[in-house]
Design a protein around this motif. Structure first.
Motif, PDB file in Angstrom:
ATOM      1  N   TRP A 168       1.431   4.504  -3.026  1.00 23.17           N
ATOM      2  CA  TRP A 168       1.373   5.577  -2.909  1.00 23.17           C
ATOM      3  C   TRP A 168       2.447   6.421  -3.309  1.00 23.17           C
TER       4      TRP A 168
ATOM      5  N   PRO B  20      -0.089   6.940   3.514  1.00 28.03           N
ATOM      6  CA  PRO B  20       0.399   7.551   2.535  1.00 28.03           C
ATOM      7  C   PRO B  20       0.981   9.124   2.839  1.00 28.03           C
TER       8      PRO B  20
ATOM      9  N   TYR C 169       0.608  -1.434   0.060  1.00 35.21           N
ATOM     10  CA  TYR C 169       0.271  -0.225   0.025  1.00 35.21           C
ATOM     11  C   TYR C 169       0.900   1.097   0.203  1.00 35.21           C
ATOM     12  N   ASN C 170       1.616   1.603   1.087  1.00 37.81           N
ATOM     13  CA  ASN C 170       2.716   2.836   1.055  1.00 37.81           C
ATOM     14  C   ASN C 170       3.530   2.976  -0.338  1.00 37.81           C
TER      15      ASN C 170
ATOM     16  N   LEU D  74       2.969   6.690  -6.992  1.00 42.11           N
ATOM     17  CA  LEU D  74       2.134   7.944  -7.512  1.00 42.11           C
ATOM     18  C   LEU D  74       2.141   9.149  -7.528  1.00 42.11           C
ATOM     19  N   THR D  75       2.427   9.326  -6.028  1.00 42.89           N
ATOM     20  CA  THR D  75       2.462  10.880  -5.187  1.00 42.89           C
ATOM     21  C   THR D  75       4.221  11.411  -6.024  1.00 42.89           C
TER      22      THR D  75
END
Length: 307
Positions: free
Chosen positions: A97, A173, A93-94, A100-101
């Protein structure tokens, strides 16, 4: 006439070469010793471990596979499958993100022109100088006073999102500042004419970002993914300070909790199990680094940074 094999082999293995290999072997053995110790200590029973004077190479008199079975299947002392699942979910999950970020933020700072862009970027970089430990108490209060959660109204009462999965989903995130910096540096080396040519061909902004610029940043993205995954996998602070349910623990925090179980007078702490679980954290991280280290070097090289 071809040179005999034994003669060419003799030229390669000169005394200097043999001495160099011996030194490298010795240094490698010293560096690997903690890992060797952990592997052998995992074969101890907790009672034998506490009553035995450990040698340099710890070899138990009555080896047991109980600790390694616990690492794979779990035991009454450790719900390892739950800890492992939580660690894997958090890591994936981390990492998603962060990728993406980092890419989108790097694109904004590298390609878009707006007032205060450089100042905002410098402020972001400056936050990297703040020790992470200083954020523990403010983050705890932020989670505890999260509005309309855990019995809270607005800034008063309740427990907020503490001891829930929202700690991981909301607290995990964030903009990866180091990743943003690397993507920005790399994108600035890509000619702006590439974007302009794509626009002439009818490409929109999203197509330029994800079909043209993103493939050029794959080494950087691999570097961000690897470092984020390793950091999240080894993260101890978040689950330890912001959760207390056994079902929410990851491997690093669970090991600390297991080590405190039975700390009452006369109780025997299961150190072999703790060491074996630590091995379960160490080996995946080592394998990731071993197989993907070239992407780390290539990712940094593509930014134009020389170390």
């Amino acid at each position: 006439m071809a040179e005999p094999f034994w003669l060419s082999l003799r030229k390669q293995f000169t005394p200097i070469h043999l001495l160099g290999h011996a030194v490298l072997f010795g240094v490698g053995l010293v560096l690997l010793y903690p890992l060797i110790f952990m592997i052998l200590a995992g074969f101890y029973d907790k009672n034998e471990f506490m009553t035995t004077v450990l040698r340099v190479i710890p070899i138990p008199e009555e080896p047991t596979l109980a600790n390694y079975r616990a690492l794979i299947l779990g035991s009454k002392d450790a719900a390892v499958s739950t800890y492992m699942t939580n660690s894997l979910i958090r890591t994936a999950y981390n990492t998603f993100w962060a990728l993406l970020t980092s890419f989108l933020a790097g694109y904004v700072f590298a390609r878009l022109k707006f007032k205060g862009r450089e100042q905002l970027f410098l402020i972001m970089l400056a936050t990297q100088m703040i020790p992470g430990t200083l954020a523990i108490i403010p983050t705890y209060l932020e989670f505890a006073r999260f509005p309309f959660a855990g019995g809270n109204y607005i800034f008063t009462g309740g427990t907020g999102i503490l001891n829930t999965w929202w700690v991981y989903l909301i607290g995990g995130p964030a903009i990866n500042i180091m990743g943003t910096f690397l993507v920005k540096q790399s994108l600035e080396k890509v000619p702006i004419e590439l974007d302009e040519a794509a626009i002439v061909d009818g490409a929109g902004t999203l197509r330029i970002i994800f079909q043209i610029l993103l493939p050029l940043q794959l080494p950087i993205m691999a570097f961000i993914a690897i470092t984020t995954a390793l950091g999240t996998w080894n993260d101890f602070i978040t689950p330890f300070f912001y959760t207390n349910s056994d079902k929410l623990q990851t491997l690093p925090s669970a090991i600390t909790r297991i080590s405190s179980v039975g700390a009452s007078p006369g109780a025997v702490i299961n150190y072999p199990l703790i060491i074996t679980l630590s091995l379960g954290i160490t080996v995946p991280a080592m394998l990731i680094f071993f197989f993907f280290q070239k992407y780390i070097v290539q990712g940094l090289a593509n930014t134009g940074i020389k170390g």
